[in-house]
Design an enzyme around this catalytic site. Sequence first.
Site, mmCIF file in Angstrom:
data_model
loop_
_atom_site.group_PDB
_atom_site.id
_atom_site.type_symbol
_atom_site.label_atom_id
_atom_site.label_comp_id
_atom_site.label_asym_id
_atom_site.label_seq_id
_atom_site.Cartn_x
_atom_site.Cartn_y
_atom_site.Cartn_z
ATOM 1 N N ASP A 12 42.796 31.231 33.353
ATOM 2 C CA ASP A 12 43.525 30.298 34.226
ATOM 3 C C ASP A 12 43.208 28.838 33.885
ATOM 4 O O ASP A 12 42.155 28.525 33.339
ATOM 5 C CB ASP A 12 43.140 30.592 35.683
ATOM 6 C CG ASP A 12 44.099 29.935 36.660
ATOM 7 O OD1 ASP A 12 45.267 29.721 36.303
ATOM 8 O OD2 ASP A 12 43.663 29.622 37.789
ATOM 9 N N HIS A 29 49.809 26.342 27.757
ATOM 10 C CA HIS A 29 49.886 27.767 27.401
ATOM 11 C C HIS A 29 49.759 27.950 25.889
ATOM 12 O O HIS A 29 49.129 28.889 25.425
ATOM 13 C CB HIS A 29 51.203 28.370 27.894
ATOM 14 C CG HIS A 29 51.348 28.369 29.385
ATOM 15 N ND1 HIS A 29 50.345 28.767 30.222
ATOM 16 C CD2 HIS A 29 52.381 28.004 30.190
ATOM 17 C CE1 HIS A 29 50.746 28.659 31.487
ATOM 18 N NE2 HIS A 29 51.975 28.187 31.490
ATOM 19 N N LEU A 123 36.641 48.036 19.901
ATOM 20 C CA LEU A 123 36.883 47.413 21.213
ATOM 21 C C LEU A 123 38.210 47.870 21.828
ATOM 22 O O LEU A 123 39.244 47.889 21.177
ATOM 23 C CB LEU A 123 36.916 45.883 21.016
ATOM 24 C CG LEU A 123 37.266 45.040 22.239
ATOM 25 C CD1 LEU A 123 36.100 44.990 23.215
ATOM 26 C CD2 LEU A 123 37.653 43.618 21.826
HETATM 27 C C1 IPE Z 1 47.085 30.544 33.502
HETATM 28 O O1 IPE Z 1 47.238 29.170 33.640
HETATM 29 C C2 IPE Z 1 48.187 31.187 32.719
HETATM 30 C C3 IPE Z 1 49.119 31.961 33.531
HETATM 31 C C4 IPE Z 1 49.047 32.160 34.806
HETATM 32 C C5 IPE Z 1 50.221 32.577 32.847
HETATM 33 P P1 IPE Z 1 48.141 28.528 34.767
HETATM 34 O O2 IPE Z 1 49.524 28.374 34.217
HETATM 35 O O3 IPE Z 1 48.060 29.271 36.030
HETATM 36 O O4 IPE Z 1 47.469 27.105 34.893
HETATM 37 P P2 IPE Z 1 47.125 26.336 36.224
HETATM 38 O O5 IPE Z 1 46.315 27.267 37.057
HETATM 39 O O6 IPE Z 1 48.421 26.000 36.869
HETATM 40 O O7 IPE Z 1 46.362 25.157 35.771
HETATM 41 C C1 IPE Z 2 46.426 34.426 37.691
HETATM 42 O O1 IPE Z 2 46.573 33.062 37.645
HETATM 43 C C2 IPE Z 2 47.293 35.092 36.663
HETATM 44 C C3 IPE Z 2 46.962 34.830 35.266
HETATM 45 C C4 IPE Z 2 45.977 34.105 34.807
HETATM 46 C C5 IPE Z 2 47.812 35.475 34.324
HETATM 47 P P1 IPE Z 2 47.554 32.266 38.614
HETATM 48 O O2 IPE Z 2 47.390 30.832 38.305
HETATM 49 O O3 IPE Z 2 48.932 32.819 38.514
HETATM 50 O O4 IPE Z 2 46.975 32.644 40.038
HETATM 51 P P2 IPE Z 2 47.010 31.826 41.395
HETATM 52 O O5 IPE Z 2 48.439 31.432 41.628
HETATM 53 O O6 IPE Z 2 46.125 30.657 41.218
HETATM 54 O O7 IPE Z 2 46.486 32.796 42.387
HETATM 55 MG MG MG Z 3 46.777 29.163 37.598
#
Ligand code: IPE
Ligand code: IPE
Ligand code: MG
Length: 253
Positions: A12, A29, A123
């Site tokens: 995340d 991403h 793995l």
């Molecule tokens: C995690 O990063 C990737 C996915 C959820 C696909 P985020 O896109 O949630 O990034 P933040 O949390 O908004 O910074």
């Molecule tokens: C969780 O992250 C999903 C992934 C990393 C793929 P999100 O950014 O979507 O989760 P929330 O919205 O903070 O709970």
């Molecule tokens: Mg996120």
Amino acid sequence: MAQIKHVAIIMDGNGRWANQRFRPRIWGHVRGSAVVSEIVQSADELGIKALTLYAFSTENWSRPLEEVSTLFKLLKKFLQKEKQKILANNIKFKVIGDIQNLPVDTLSLIKEIEELTENSNGLNLTFAFSYGGRAEILRAINLFQSSHPGVEMTEADLSSLMYRPEAGDVDLMIRTGGDQRISNFLLWQMAYAELYFTPTKWPDFTAGEFKKIIQNVSSRERRFGNVSVQNGLVDSVERAESNKASFLKGINS
Ligand code: IPE
Ligand code: IPE
Ligand code: MG
């Protein structure tokens, strides 16, 4: 030292990482996907048996379409780029989640890599894509009900019907990005997982930090409800059962 066999990671913080740099979330991403390969390699080197990476949740479908389609494209690119490395390192690969709706070419690439690595003994690498923990549990219950109508389900039955039962329970769940929640990830398998939250956003996460976390958590005492370290959850559950039986026999006699 507690042996960490299955590590699960919520990758995340990509969007915030990009925003801090005045760039679109999508850029986060792209940079984030470059980190995945380094962490997979590191997990392999550290002797971890299973690594499950949360790449796209059922809830992530609600994001803007452009972001969703970028994440799909990145998955495909990752698979194309990493296929040879996965094969060369004897990694056993699988994607879990509701993936029927993925583009056909991505789906066939996934199937191809899964089949090619079916007999690998390295793995266990799992990508959770269009994945939700509640959906996984419900799917398992429905599968069991249709094959065993009227039969009461056990914990072992449910475990065996998870998408990837051989990965087993999660020993350690790491979430990057600073938030402290589990966001519908591996709910059943995480019942006794150690949790580690790091403020580092996923694009900045490194093999060095990963290694430090593994070392840190390996020194934690995992008691599984017991008073001191035992050989693990299974041993503890067995002892609990025999204690319960002796105790009840005592009070009923
Ligand atoms: C995690 O990063 C990737 C996915 C959820 C696909 P985020 O896109 O949630 O990034 P933040 O949390 O908004 O910074
Ligand atoms: C969780 O992250 C999903 C992934 C990393 C793929 P999100 O950014 O979507 O989760 P929330 O919205 O903070 O709970
Ligand atoms: Mg996120």
